[in-house]
Design a protein around this motif. Structure first.
Motif, short mmCIF file in Angstrom:
data_model
loop_
_atom_site.label_atom_id
_atom_site.label_comp_id
_atom_site.label_asym_id
_atom_site.label_seq_id
_atom_site.Cartn_x
_atom_site.Cartn_y
_atom_site.Cartn_z
N GLU A 1 0.84 -1.20 0.00
CA GLU A 1 0.00 0.00 0.00
C GLU A 1 0.88 1.25 0.00
O GLU A 1 2.08 1.18 0.25
N SER A 2 0.27 2.39 -0.23
CA SER A 2 1.05 3.63 -0.32
C SER A 2 1.78 3.98 0.97
O SER A 2 2.81 4.64 0.92
N GLY A 3 1.32 3.52 2.12
CA GLY A 3 1.98 3.83 3.39
C GLY A 3 3.01 2.80 3.84
O GLY A 3 3.49 2.85 4.96
N GLU A 4 3.37 1.88 2.94
CA GLU A 4 4.32 0.84 3.30
C GLU A 4 5.64 1.45 3.78
O GLU A 4 6.16 2.39 3.18
N GLY B 1 1.93 5.74 7.07
CA GLY B 1 2.14 7.06 6.48
C GLY B 1 1.38 8.15 7.19
O GLY B 1 1.48 9.31 6.83
#
Length: 179
Positions: free
Chosen positions: A62-65, A71
Motif C-alpha cells: 500500500e502507499s503507506g508501506e 504514512g
C-alpha cells in the motif's frame, strides 16, 4: 515532559504478531479508528526495536508501506540496535543503547508521546520503570502463536489502571495508565 506509550494491535489471545513475525493478520482491522486518529498528532517520536523496524509491514503493498502508522505519522524515529545499517534512512536514528535511545526519543518528543513499537522495547521500558501508558487495540481474532504482548519468563506483574474503552467496527481499544 514526554510520556512513554506502548500502543499496539493485539489478537484476543494475546499476540501482536503471528508466527515468524507475520503482521499481515492485522490488515482487516486497520480500518478507521478515531482514537488512533486523535493519538497520531500527539506522538512526538517513536522508539522501536530493530526487529520491529525491519520486520513485516501490515501496510505491505500500500502507499503507506514502510512508514509509521501507514504514512499517517512522520517525525523522529529511534531504532535500538546493536547492528546499525550502513545506509541510514532519513529521520531514523540508530542507537546501540536502550537508555540513550529512550533519552533521545523523550527529548525529541518534547511534551508529546514517545510511542513504543515492539514487545522487547516495551519490556525494556517496563524494566526501567519508564512506561507510562498502554493503548491496546484488540482485534477480534485469535492467532494461536506469534509474539506475545508481554512475555516475562517466571512472571512479572505490571499493574494497569484503565483510562478509557473505545469500540469501533474494527476493534476495541483500551487505554491504561501504568500504576
Amino acid at each position: 515532559m514526554a510520556k512513554v506509550l506502548y500502543s499496539v494491535t493485539m489478537s484476543v489471545d494475546g499476540f501482536i504478531t503471528g508466527p515468524d513475525g507475520d503482521m499481515q493478520w492485522m490488515r482487516p482491522y486497520l480500518g478507521p479508528n478515531p482514537e488512533v486518529d486523535e493519538l497520531i498528532p500527539r506522538i512526538g517520536s517513536i522508539l522501536v526495536g530493530r526487529r520491529s523496524h525491519d520486520g513485516d509491514d501490515p501496510f505491505k503493498g500500500e502507499s503507506g508501506e514502510g512508514q509509521a502508522f501507514g504514512g499517517g505519522w512522520s517525525g523522529p524515529l529511534y531504532v535500538v540496535t546493536h547492528r546499525p545499517p550502513a545506509d541510514a534512512e532519513p529521520d531514523v536514528t540508530y542507537v546501540d543503547d536502550f537508555t540513550k535511545a529512550l533519552a533521545q526519543a523523550k527529548e525529541a518528543a518534547g511534551d508529546k508521546y514517545v510511542n513504543v513499537i515492539g514487545a522487547n522495547i516495551a519490556k525494556q521500558c517496563i524494566e526501567a520503570g519508564e512506561l507510562d501508558e498502554v493503548l491496546l487495540l484488540f482485534a477480534p481474532t485469535m492467532l494461536g502463536d506469534g509474539t506475545r504482548l508481554f512475555d516475562y519468563p517466571g512472571g512479572h506483574t505490571v499493574r494497569l489502571e484503565r483510562k478509557s474503552v473505545t469500540e469501533t467496527a474494527m476493534a476495541t481499544s483500551m487505554w491504561f495508565t501504568v500504576v
